[in-house]
Design a protein around this motif. Structure first.
Motif, PDB file in Angstrom:
ATOM      1  N   LYS A  39       0.832  -1.207   0.000  1.00  0.00           N
ATOM      2  CA  LYS A  39       0.000   0.000   0.000  1.00  0.00           C
ATOM      3  C   LYS A  39       0.867   1.258   0.000  1.00  0.00           C
ATOM      4  CE  LYS A  39      -4.262  -1.631   2.208  1.00  0.00           C
ATOM      5  NZ  LYS A  39      -5.051  -1.647   3.449  1.00  0.00           N
ATOM      6  N   LYS A  40       1.968   1.211   0.791  1.00  0.00           N
ATOM      7  CA  LYS A  40       2.875   2.374   0.849  1.00  0.00           C
ATOM      8  C   LYS A  40       3.505   2.636  -0.516  1.00  0.00           C
ATOM      9  CE  LYS A  40       4.176   2.018   5.736  1.00  0.00           C
ATOM     10  NZ  LYS A  40       5.237   1.561   6.652  1.00  0.00           N
ATOM     11  N   VAL A  41       3.958   1.556  -1.166  1.00  0.00           N
ATOM     12  CA  VAL A  41       4.612   1.702  -2.482  1.00  0.00           C
ATOM     13  C   VAL A  41       3.595   2.213  -3.497  1.00  0.00           C
ATOM     14  CG1 VAL A  41       5.800   0.490  -4.338  1.00  0.00           C
ATOM     15  CG2 VAL A  41       6.309  -0.090  -1.982  1.00  0.00           C
ATOM     16  N   GLU A  42       2.360   1.679  -3.466  1.00  0.00           N
ATOM     17  CA  GLU A  42       1.309   2.131  -4.387  1.00  0.00           C
ATOM     18  C   GLU A  42       1.028   3.617  -4.195  1.00  0.00           C
ATOM     19  OE1 GLU A  42      -1.084  -2.146  -4.443  1.00  0.00           O
ATOM     20  OE2 GLU A  42      -1.926  -0.436  -3.377  1.00  0.00           O
ATOM     21  N   ALA A  43       0.952   4.037  -2.921  1.00  0.00           N
ATOM     22  CA  ALA A  43       0.670   5.454  -2.631  1.00  0.00           C
ATOM     23  C   ALA A  43       1.789   6.344  -3.161  1.00  0.00           C
ATOM     24  CB  ALA A  43       0.520   5.651  -1.130  1.00  0.00           C
ATOM     25  N   ARG A  44       3.048   5.886  -3.001  1.00  0.00           N
ATOM     26  CA  ARG A  44       4.182   6.672  -3.502  1.00  0.00           C
ATOM     27  C   ARG A  44       4.133   6.779  -5.032  1.00  0.00           C
ATOM     28  NH1 ARG A  44       9.580   3.680  -3.212  1.00  0.00           N
ATOM     29  NH2 ARG A  44       8.803   2.984  -5.210  1.00  0.00           N
ATOM     30  N   ASN A  45       3.863   5.647  -5.710  1.00  0.00           N
ATOM     31  CA  ASN A  45       3.800   5.658  -7.170  1.00  0.00           C
ATOM     32  C   ASN A  45       2.659   6.541  -7.676  1.00  0.00           C
ATOM     33  OD1 ASN A  45       5.975   3.958  -7.350  1.00  0.00           O
ATOM     34  ND2 ASN A  45       4.770   2.097  -7.588  1.00  0.00           N
ATOM     35  N   PHE A  46       1.535   6.515  -6.949  1.00  0.00           N
ATOM     36  CA  PHE A  46       0.393   7.354  -7.321  1.00  0.00           C
ATOM     37  C   PHE A  46       0.775   8.832  -7.214  1.00  0.00           C
ATOM     38  CE2 PHE A  46      -3.941   9.071  -5.784  1.00  0.00           C
ATOM     39  CZ  PHE A  46      -4.237   9.558  -7.042  1.00  0.00           C
ATOM     40  N   ASP A  47       1.488   9.177  -6.144  1.00  0.00           N
ATOM     41  CA  ASP A  47       1.923  10.568  -5.955  1.00  0.00           C
ATOM     42  C   ASP A  47       2.843  11.019  -7.091  1.00  0.00           C
ATOM     43  OD1 ASP A  47       0.478  11.000  -3.686  1.00  0.00           O
ATOM     44  OD2 ASP A  47       2.099  10.509  -2.301  1.00  0.00           O
ATOM     45  N   ILE A  48       3.734  10.099  -7.526  1.00  0.00           N
ATOM     46  CA  ILE A  48       4.653  10.422  -8.632  1.00  0.00           C
ATOM     47  C   ILE A  48       3.847  10.692  -9.904  1.00  0.00           C
ATOM     48  CG2 ILE A  48       6.423   9.460 -10.174  1.00  0.00           C
ATOM     49  CD1 ILE A  48       7.494   7.934  -7.654  1.00  0.00           C
ATOM     50  N   ARG A  49       2.875   9.791 -10.199  1.00  0.00           N
ATOM     51  CA  ARG A  49       2.067   9.961 -11.416  1.00  0.00           C
ATOM     52  C   ARG A  49       1.221  11.231 -11.336  1.00  0.00           C
ATOM     53  NH1 ARG A  49       1.579   4.217 -11.013  1.00  0.00           N
ATOM     54  NH2 ARG A  49      -0.399   4.351  -9.911  1.00  0.00           N
ATOM     55  N   LYS A  50       0.701  11.522 -10.137  1.00  0.00           N
ATOM     56  CA  LYS A  50      -0.142  12.710  -9.963  1.00  0.00           C
ATOM     57  C   LYS A  50       0.693  13.969 -10.176  1.00  0.00           C
ATOM     58  CE  LYS A  50      -2.082  13.190  -5.889  1.00  0.00           C
ATOM     59  NZ  LYS A  50      -2.933  12.942  -4.707  1.00  0.00           N
ATOM     60  N   ASN A  51       1.931  13.958  -9.679  1.00  0.00           N
ATOM     61  CA  ASN A  51       2.815  15.122  -9.830  1.00  0.00           C
ATOM     62  C   ASN A  51       3.187  15.333 -11.295  1.00  0.00           C
ATOM     63  OD1 ASN A  51       4.344  17.252  -8.563  1.00  0.00           O
ATOM     64  ND2 ASN A  51       6.170  16.111  -9.105  1.00  0.00           N
ATOM     65  N   LEU A  52       3.496  14.239 -11.995  1.00  0.00           N
ATOM     66  CA  LEU A  52       3.810  14.340 -13.429  1.00  0.00           C
ATOM     67  C   LEU A  52       2.628  14.925 -14.190  1.00  0.00           C
ATOM     68  CD1 LEU A  52       5.616  10.926 -14.089  1.00  0.00           C
ATOM     69  CD2 LEU A  52       6.645  13.179 -14.191  1.00  0.00           C
ATOM     70  N   LEU A  53       1.425  14.503 -13.788  1.00  0.00           N
ATOM     71  CA  LEU A  53       0.230  14.957 -14.484  1.00  0.00           C
ATOM     72  C   LEU A  53      -0.006  16.454 -14.263  1.00  0.00           C
ATOM     73  CD1 LEU A  53      -2.090  14.015 -16.266  1.00  0.00           C
ATOM     74  CD2 LEU A  53      -3.413  13.553 -14.206  1.00  0.00           C
ATOM     75  N   LYS A  54       0.347  16.956 -13.078  1.00  0.00           N
ATOM     76  CA  LYS A  54       0.182  18.389 -12.809  1.00  0.00           C
ATOM     77  C   LYS A  54       0.998  19.212 -13.802  1.00  0.00           C
ATOM     78  CE  LYS A  54      -0.767  18.069  -7.836  1.00  0.00           C
ATOM     79  NZ  LYS A  54      -0.142  18.158  -6.502  1.00  0.00           N
ATOM     80  N   TYR A  55       2.223  18.744 -14.096  1.00  0.00           N
ATOM     81  CA  TYR A  55       3.066  19.443 -15.073  1.00  0.00           C
ATOM     82  C   TYR A  55       2.485  19.304 -16.476  1.00  0.00           C
ATOM     83  CZ  TYR A  55       6.803  20.362 -11.717  1.00  0.00           C
ATOM     84  OH  TYR A  55       7.534  20.836 -10.655  1.00  0.00           O
ATOM     85  N   ASP A  56       2.012  18.083 -16.790  1.00  0.00           N
ATOM     86  CA  ASP A  56       1.490  17.872 -18.138  1.00  0.00           C
ATOM     87  C   ASP A  56       0.195  18.648 -18.359  1.00  0.00           C
ATOM     88  OD1 ASP A  56       1.847  16.326 -20.691  1.00  0.00           O
ATOM     89  OD2 ASP A  56      -0.190  15.724 -20.185  1.00  0.00           O
ATOM     90  N   ASP A  57      -0.566  18.881 -17.288  1.00  0.00           N
ATOM     91  CA  ASP A  57      -1.811  19.645 -17.432  1.00  0.00           C
ATOM     92  C   ASP A  57      -1.537  21.067 -17.931  1.00  0.00           C
ATOM     93  OD1 ASP A  57      -3.492  17.632 -16.737  1.00  0.00           O
ATOM     94  OD2 ASP A  57      -3.689  18.200 -14.631  1.00  0.00           O
ATOM     95  N   VAL A  58      -0.390  21.625 -17.538  1.00  0.00           N
ATOM     96  CA  VAL A  58      -0.012  22.969 -18.000  1.00  0.00           C
ATOM     97  C   VAL A  58       0.147  22.946 -19.521  1.00  0.00           C
ATOM     98  CG1 VAL A  58       1.719  24.796 -17.865  1.00  0.00           C
ATOM     99  CG2 VAL A  58       1.127  23.494 -15.810  1.00  0.00           C
ATOM    100  N   LEU A  59       0.893  21.951 -20.004  1.00  0.00           N
ATOM    101  CA  LEU A  59       1.083  21.803 -21.453  1.00  0.00           C
ATOM    102  C   LEU A  59      -0.244  21.484 -22.129  1.00  0.00           C
ATOM    103  CD1 LEU A  59       2.822  21.452 -24.011  1.00  0.00           C
ATOM    104  CD2 LEU A  59       3.273  19.111 -23.298  1.00  0.00           C
ATOM    105  N   ASN A  60      -1.067  20.659 -21.471  1.00  0.00           N
ATOM    106  CA  ASN A  60      -2.334  20.236 -22.074  1.00  0.00           C
ATOM    107  C   ASN A  60      -3.272  21.422 -22.306  1.00  0.00           C
ATOM    108  OD1 ASN A  60      -3.962  17.988 -22.996  1.00  0.00           O
ATOM    109  ND2 ASN A  60      -5.315  18.468 -21.303  1.00  0.00           N
ATOM    110  N   ASP A  61      -3.319  22.363 -21.356  1.00  0.00           N
ATOM    111  CA  ASP A  61      -4.163  23.555 -21.531  1.00  0.00           C
ATOM    112  C   ASP A  61      -3.726  24.344 -22.763  1.00  0.00           C
ATOM    113  OD1 ASP A  61      -5.604  22.918 -19.279  1.00  0.00           O
ATOM    114  OD2 ASP A  61      -4.457  24.230 -17.945  1.00  0.00           O
TER     115      ASP A  61
END
Length: 901
Positions: free
Chosen positions: A628-650
């Motif tokens: 569960k800890k590893v899954e939560a960490r990986n989710f945070d990494i993907r969520k952070n990457l997506l925040k950057y990509d959302d800027v480009l996506n707009d």
């Protein structure tokens, strides 16, 4: 202590159970229509489709016709496929219709479930996309299910790699389109690089059902889809920057070998700014102004090349090339290159030929692609563990659908050994014992290397009859997986091998019939062989049932519980018996995360001997917590990457919408005139400052700027000398002169050609600037993380600077379009030549192996012998530096690849 939550759940049921119960009334209503549907003739049943479409046209909603539509689809399925969807399958289809994820165990018939929701939503006429993980499944499912859709008057298309744009357009125009996630994403990107609406293949994003939704929207979504093309030769830039590094002293930079990072000190930054200014490479005052993002990136790469990368350790020079050395194996990796200009920096350092860098022409993440659909749904056997991610990123709920029959599989506690060797010995013994009782065994490994290691150990122990699957599957591999339920079969598979193929006890009858009857003509001999196969499969199924069903043995726990559940779920389908067990060692990756050093010493103190295992439910619970800890960490990494990509996506949405508007416009001369006027206003403001005396006006500079930008030789100095002249008068005269020149050019070209040229120039300019912008954002992204050291939020810094870069893009667009329109001339035949697209390559990095899934695929340049010099449409994609296929002897970019004569 009383568990109040548990008591409440017993009384009211969980939220999942309540949602599933809410579908029961409609399930009964569908069942009530079953007999009346059976009584209809084939023609009457198929005619229901037209009735439903009429009702929708009259104002009814899809929900209003769900019950009769599902009843029609269920009966059509029984007649065409010989399959009658169970009640739980109707529930799964309703979940898909409500744009949620249906979690259904392996063997519960997800492919059939999708047909009900697909049929209902296809009635709207806006298209439904069914998304699969590979070409094989897309072809298989579309071929099978098109019998059902065709019976009901629906058209079915399939998109796989290698088909032409015309075939793609036809497939997307169908009511139902089967395709892989990669093909859908790349078609979207390619469509937004086309120059005419008629060349585009997709027709919108109405509704998608994603099969194996966890694989596509979570695992595959860790890396973006990228289309790249070669950049113009920039070896001079690399060589110039490389020459600066030896001029620096140790006080000019800081090296962190552990983090493999290199940064310039304040003294070094100042020294570099002077060097760059002398080389005319610095824009503005400071190296860290937003316009210099790309230069900063190249300088950092050059510093790393000299101070962090060591010759004969990190790379060697062979045959005038830089060859990377694998840091783990010490082997050379010819053909592999460092990305984002690092390889070119090393080539400059070693004074070998600098290979051209590939530029990202377009990119998108799966998250942002699939969020474009008005309605999205998915199905898989394992999604509950990622429910938070599906909800946060895609707005999708996960609903667990009960199995048609109770699960009889026995899931045993994990066995934990001290070392790899002990664990694998125990696994081999267990395989032999299961094989002796004729029980089919599926062994799951987490990597190709481990599957080969186990296969080697099995062979050395005298065991010969087993199959190893470790590649991404295709038809042959799917067939092998489908027969993994045959008594005595031993199949070793990596994480994802064979997904989408059902493992049935005794073997998969349909796959065997397809495989063994291929090429046989209809007749008594074929019928006899088919009957023999059916009888054999039934006998084998009874043997497998008596042996205890499929035994799933896992060689270690994965980082994600979902992958473990996928493997486990292979056994015990449709109420069959089965068994699963995980074998672990303290040397496994996850056990190291869990803290195996302490456990190892504790087990030794407790007297755990070699070959002995520890088995306890507590171990399972502790491992689940670690996962569960590893899954939560990986989710945070993907969520952070997506925040950057959302800027480009707009920004991507704005650019792509503008492109569509320009393609649809019959006349863009008004837009170009507005751009020209804004450019003139900026020029005048720059050379004639507000409230300045006439003596302070820069008439000479303005004249030169007008000549270079507007291609006009005007007597500006004479105008300025006139008495009482105002800056508004200058501006008006400039605009009138520029508008007159544009009107004369339009008259000379003719309205049709002028409209084509204007639209083409604007679109090409947008594309060129957008590509540069993507590269700049990539470079900004690679350096913005350092802002955190200055107590500034890197994401906020990225957002603000990305916005500045976007504003600069729009300003540059005005300048570039005005410049090109003032100089463009048509010297060739009046009929304009269709523009051939740039040579492009599609890339999607496999998140597990790191290999490019698309690397071995041809991307459509026409063979030289098939090119007709007189017909540009036969040329396919032509490299910008290739000789032009028309035979002129010029490079393509200076001939038909350019609008200028």
């Amino acid at each position: 202590m009383v568990n109040l939550g548990g008591l409440a759940r017993k009384l009211f049921g969980s939220s999942n159970e309540r949602r599933v119960r809410s579908y029961q009334s409609r399930v009964k209503a569908i069942g009530a229509l079953e007999e009346s549907m059976k009584a209809l003739s084939d023609t009457e049943l198929a005619g229901k489709t037209a009735e439903f479409k009429t009702q929708l046209a009259e104002g009814k909603k899809l929900d209003d016709i769900l019950v009769p539509a599902f009843a029609v689809a269920r009966e059509a399925s029984r007649r065409t496929l010989g399959l009658r969807p169970f009640d739980v399958q109707l529930i799964g289809a309703m979940i898909l219709h409500e744009n949620a994820i249906a979690e259904m165990k392996t063997g519960e018939g997800k492919t059939l479930v999708a047909t009900l929701a697909v049929y209902l939503n296809a009635l709207s006429g806006k298209g439904v996309h069914v998304v699969t993980v590979n070409d094989y499944l897309a072809k298989r499912d579309s071929t099978t299910m098109s019998k059902l859709y065709g019976f009901l008057g629906m058209t079915t298309g399939v998109i796989v790699h290698g088909i032409s744009d015309e075939e793609r357009r036809a497939a997307y125009a169908c009511d139902i389109t089967y395709a892989t996630n990669n093909e859908l994403g790349f078609d979207y990107l390619r469509d937004n690089m086309k120059y005419e609406r008629g060349q585009m293949v997709q027709r919108g994003h109405n509704y998608a059902i994603v099969d194996e939704v966890d694989s596509i929207l979570v695992d595959e979504a860790r890396t973006p889809l990228i289309i790249s093309g070669p950049l113009d030769d920039r070896s001079d830039l690399y060589n110039t920057i490389d020459a600066f590094i030896p001029l620096l002293s140790e006080e000019d930079y800081e090296i962190d070998e552990k983090q493999r990072s290199a940064n310039f000190s304040e003294v070094g930054t100042e020294k570099l700014e002077n060097l760059l200014r002398e080389a005319n490479l610095l824009k503005g005052e400071s190296l860290y102004d937003v316009e210099n993002v790309a230069i900063v990136h190249h300088i950092n790469n050059a510093l790393k090349a000299h101070k962090l990368f060591q010759k004969d350790k990190d790379y060697i020079v062979r045959n005038n090339e830089i060859v990377i050395i694998d840091e783990f194996t010490g082997r050379m990796m010819p053909g592999r290159r460092y990305s984002e200009g690092q390889h070119q920096a090393l080539e400059a350092k070693e004074k070998v030929q600098i290979q051209p860098e590939n530029q990202t022409l377009a990119s998108i993440t799966f998250q942002n692609y699939f969020r474009m659909y008005k309605k999205l749904a998915g199905m898989t056997g394992t999604a509950a563990t990622e429910a938070e991610e599906f909800s946060n990123i895609y707005g999708l709920d996960v609903v667990e659908v009960p199995t048609n029959l109770p699960i009889k599989r026995i899931d045993e506690d994990d066995e934990v050994y001290r070392t790899f060797e002990e664990k694998f010995k125990a696994i081999i013994e267990e395989i032999k014992i299961a094989n002796e009782r004729n029980q089919p065994v599926l062994v799951g490994t987490t990597s190709i290397e481990k599957s080969e290691l186990l296969a080697d150990m099995l062979s050395k122990s005298g065991f010969k009859d087993f199959k190893v699957l470790n590649a991404r599957y295709h038809e042959q591999e799917a067939y092998i997986v489908s027969q993994a339920g045959v008594p005595g079969a031993v199949t070793i598979a990596t994480n994802m091998a064979g997904r989408g193929t059902d493992i049935q006890l005794g073997g998969n009858l349909e796959m065997r019939l397809e495989h063994e009857l291929a090429g046989m003509e209809p007749g008594p001999e074929r019928e006899q062989k088919e009957a023999a196969i059916r009888e054999n499969v039934q006998a084998l199924k009874q043997q497998a049932l008596q042996a205890g069903g499929l035994y799933v043995i896992a060689t270690e726990r994965h980082e994600s519980r979902r992958i473990d559940n996928q493997l486990r779920g292979r056994s015990g389908r449709q109420g069959d018996p089965g068994r699963s067990k995980f074998y672990l060692s303290l040397q496994d990756d996850l056990m190291r995360i869990f803290g195996s050093d302490r456990m190892d010493s504790m087990l030794q103190k407790l007297g755990l001997k070699e070959g002995e295992a520890i088995v306890h439910p507590w171990i399972n619970k502790a491992l689940e917590r670690a996962q569960k800890k590893v899954e939560a960490r990986n989710f945070d990494i993907r969520k952070n990457l997506l925040k950057y990509d959302d800027v480009l996506n707009d920004q991507r949405k704005v650019i792509f919408e503008q492109r569509l508007e320009l393609m649809d416009a019959t006349d863009v001369s008004g837009t170009i005139a507005d751009m020209r006027h804004e450019v003139i206003e900026t020029m005048v403001a720059l050379h004639i400052p507000e409230n300045a005396y006439v003596e302070q006006w820069d008439a000479k500079g303005l004249k030169q700027k007008v000549a270079s930008t507007l291609n006009l030789d005007l007597p500006i100095e004479a105008w300025v000398a006139e008495e009482g002249i105002a800056e508004d008068d200058i501006m008006t005269r400039l605009m009138e002169a520029a508008d007159k020149a544009a009107a004369e050019k339009a008259e000379r070209f003719g309205p049709e050609i002028m409209a084509y040229v204007e639209r083409s120039i604007v679109l090409q300019t947008i594309d060129n600037l957008w590509r540069e912008h993507i590269v700049n954002l990539d470079h900004l992204r690679s350096v913005v993380g350092f802002r955190g050291y200055a107590q500034r939020d890197p994401l906020q810094e990225y957002k603000s600077e990305a916005f500045e870069l976007f504003q600069a893009l729009l300003a540059n667009l005005r300048d570039a379009v005005t410049l090109q329109m003032s100089r463009v001339e048509i010297v060739r035949e009046p009929q304009p030549t269709p523009m051939a697209p740039l040579p492009m390559q599609a890339h999607h990095m496999d998140p597990v192996t790191g290999q490019d899934e698309m690397a071995l695929r041809d991307d459509g340049a026409a063979p030289a012998q098939e090119r007709d010099p007189a017909n540009p449409l036969s040329w396919g994609r032509v490299g910008r530096n290739e000789p032009c296929p028309c035979g002129s002897g010029k490079k393509y970019k200076h001939c038909h690849g350019s609008l200028e004569a």
